[in-house]
Design an enzyme around this catalytic site. Structure first.
Site, mmCIF file in Angstrom:
data_model
loop_
_atom_site.group_PDB
_atom_site.id
_atom_site.type_symbol
_atom_site.label_atom_id
_atom_site.label_comp_id
_atom_site.label_asym_id
_atom_site.label_seq_id
_atom_site.Cartn_x
_atom_site.Cartn_y
_atom_site.Cartn_z
ATOM 1 N N LEU A 128 -11.602 -25.128 -29.663
ATOM 2 C CA LEU A 128 -12.773 -25.977 -29.887
ATOM 3 C C LEU A 128 -13.675 -25.457 -30.996
ATOM 4 C CD1 LEU A 128 -13.747 -26.743 -26.168
ATOM 5 C CD2 LEU A 128 -12.206 -28.013 -27.685
ATOM 6 N N GLU A 179 -17.397 -26.859 -33.569
ATOM 7 C CA GLU A 179 -18.641 -27.641 -33.488
ATOM 8 C C GLU A 179 -18.385 -29.154 -33.475
ATOM 9 O OE1 GLU A 179 -21.862 -26.655 -33.150
ATOM 10 O OE2 GLU A 179 -21.167 -24.593 -32.912
ATOM 11 N N HIS A 199 -15.896 -30.709 -31.970
ATOM 12 C CA HIS A 199 -15.644 -31.067 -30.562
ATOM 13 C C HIS A 199 -16.961 -31.064 -29.789
ATOM 14 C CE1 HIS A 199 -11.510 -29.286 -31.415
ATOM 15 N NE2 HIS A 199 -11.213 -30.464 -30.912
ATOM 16 N N GLN A 218 -14.091 -39.341 -35.504
ATOM 17 C CA GLN A 218 -13.759 -40.182 -36.663
ATOM 18 C C GLN A 218 -12.846 -39.436 -37.652
ATOM 19 O OE1 GLN A 218 -17.250 -41.768 -38.423
ATOM 20 N NE2 GLN A 218 -16.137 -43.361 -39.499
ATOM 21 N N ASP A 252 -10.057 -38.250 -37.099
ATOM 22 C CA ASP A 252 -8.707 -38.793 -36.940
ATOM 23 C C ASP A 252 -8.805 -40.316 -36.959
ATOM 24 O OD1 ASP A 252 -7.215 -36.284 -36.488
ATOM 25 O OD2 ASP A 252 -8.543 -36.136 -34.761
ATOM 26 N N GLN A 296 -5.890 -42.421 -35.704
ATOM 27 C CA GLN A 296 -5.788 -42.250 -34.245
ATOM 28 C C GLN A 296 -6.817 -43.144 -33.545
ATOM 29 O OE1 GLN A 296 -5.050 -38.434 -31.969
ATOM 30 N NE2 GLN A 296 -7.271 -38.489 -31.772
ATOM 31 N N LEU A 305 -14.430 -29.942 -40.148
ATOM 32 C CA LEU A 305 -14.026 -28.988 -39.114
ATOM 33 C C LEU A 305 -12.721 -29.457 -38.478
ATOM 34 C CD1 LEU A 305 -17.211 -27.780 -37.252
ATOM 35 C CD2 LEU A 305 -16.326 -27.173 -39.469
ATOM 36 N N SER A 314 -9.384 -27.647 -35.838
ATOM 37 C CA SER A 314 -8.847 -26.442 -35.173
ATOM 38 C C SER A 314 -7.884 -25.721 -36.111
ATOM 39 C CB SER A 314 -8.123 -26.832 -33.892
ATOM 40 O OG SER A 314 -9.004 -27.553 -33.060
ATOM 41 N N ARG A 315 -7.198 -26.492 -36.957
ATOM 42 C CA ARG A 315 -6.204 -25.899 -37.864
ATOM 43 C C ARG A 315 -6.843 -25.024 -38.946
ATOM 44 N NH1 ARG A 315 -3.358 -30.777 -36.542
ATOM 45 N NH2 ARG A 315 -1.195 -30.275 -36.037
#
Ligand code: PAF
Length: 282
Positions: free
Chosen positions: A33, A35, A37, A148, A150, A153, A184, A186-187
């Site tokens: 996680l 910021e 998220h 947003q 993604d 998605q 931001l 996770s990757r």
């Protein structure tokens, strides 16, 4: 904050709220996680009576086994962040809980998934459709929160909710960026210092393209220029840089005819695949 691991545990928890009409908000995540998220979590806590965050790295949405293996994970840190944020419940299922048997389910989202992420990551949106449907069925939230960042998605999940009549209100939360513009993700944790610098080309190229489109340059001219910029950046491999109508996800060649428009980009920075998008007309 209470952590639970199975649908049965949640069912017994949920029974406590059913009588007083409390609303349940769900933030589905794959952990690691950041910021961004936490923005979704803050919205969830603000809008719903009961907040639930799920943490599950969903194997069926990874078309590349190495990407799945290397997906960052930091459960203990995640739980501390969520506790501090004031989350009520965290769902941390195991693979066998979400997939008691291998699934052969197939979603087909039609033209929405024939381009961009759907085209470059075959099967990805099928996996997203399956896991999001499972989470919706198990948690039965009134509200669900997605980023947003993604964008495709988001279009797929809106379609899923309509097609399957899930009685769930979707809330879409804007992308959180670093000060220099990097979205931001996770990757980003997998980027070394030099790649972190190179990754800025994604955001900067969209800002440049947006400016030029709004100044009246043609999309094809702008797209060509951006492709050239990427070619000059060693260690960055562009997969796509496209202009889309964000509800239908059709690739556009003519900016002036669009009422809504977003730029979408995907590129490998070193070994890390990053995506981003920027609204041009919203
Ligand atoms: O956006 C994500 O992190 C994932 O695709 C989601 C929605 C949690 C499903 O695994």
């Amino acid at each position: 904050m209470q952590v639970f691991y199975t649908g049965a545990e949640w069912t017994s928890i949920r029974l406590q709220f059913q009588s007083n009409n409390s609303t349940i908000g769900l933030v589905p995540t794959m952990g690691a996680l950041h910021e961004g998220h936490l923005d979704l979590v803050a919205q969830c806590i603000q809008q719903a009576d009961i907040s639930v965050v799920s943490i599950f790295v969903n194997p069926t949405q990874f078309n590349n086994p190495e990407d799945f293996e290397k997906y960052p994970s930091s459960l203990q840190e995640d739980l501390e962040l969520l506790e501090k944020a004031g989350v009520d419940y965290v769902f941390v299922p195991e693979v066998k809980t979400m997939y008691p048997q291998e699934t052969n389910l197939k979603f087909d989202f039609g033209p929405l998934e024939r381009v961009l992420e759907g085209a470059f990551r075959p099967g990805h949106f099928n996996g997203v459709g399956i896991i999001v449907s499972k989470l919706f069925n198990m948690i039965q939230p009134n509200l669900a929160f997605f980023g947003q960042k993604d964008l495709q998605q988001v279009a797929i999940i809106k379609r899923l909710v309509n097609d399957l009549s899930f009685p769930i209100q979707l809330e879409i939360v804007p992308t959180r960026r670093e000060e220099d513009g990097l979205a931001l993700s996770s990757r980003n944790r997998r980027l070394n210092k030099s790649d972190r610098e190179k990754a800025l080309i994604l955001y900067r190229s969209m800002v440049l393209a947006k400016k030029e489109l709004l100044e009246g340059k043609s999309w094809l001219e702008v797209q060509k220029k951006i492709h050239q910029e990427f070619k000059k950046t060693e260690g960055v491999d562009l997969e796509y840089f496209e202009l889309v109508e964000p509800d239908r996800f059709e690739l556009s060649t003519e900016f002036s005819t669009l009422k809504k428009a977003s730029l979408c980009v995907a590129a490998y920075v070193g070994e890390v695949r990053l995506i981003d998008n920027l609204p041009v007309i919203s």
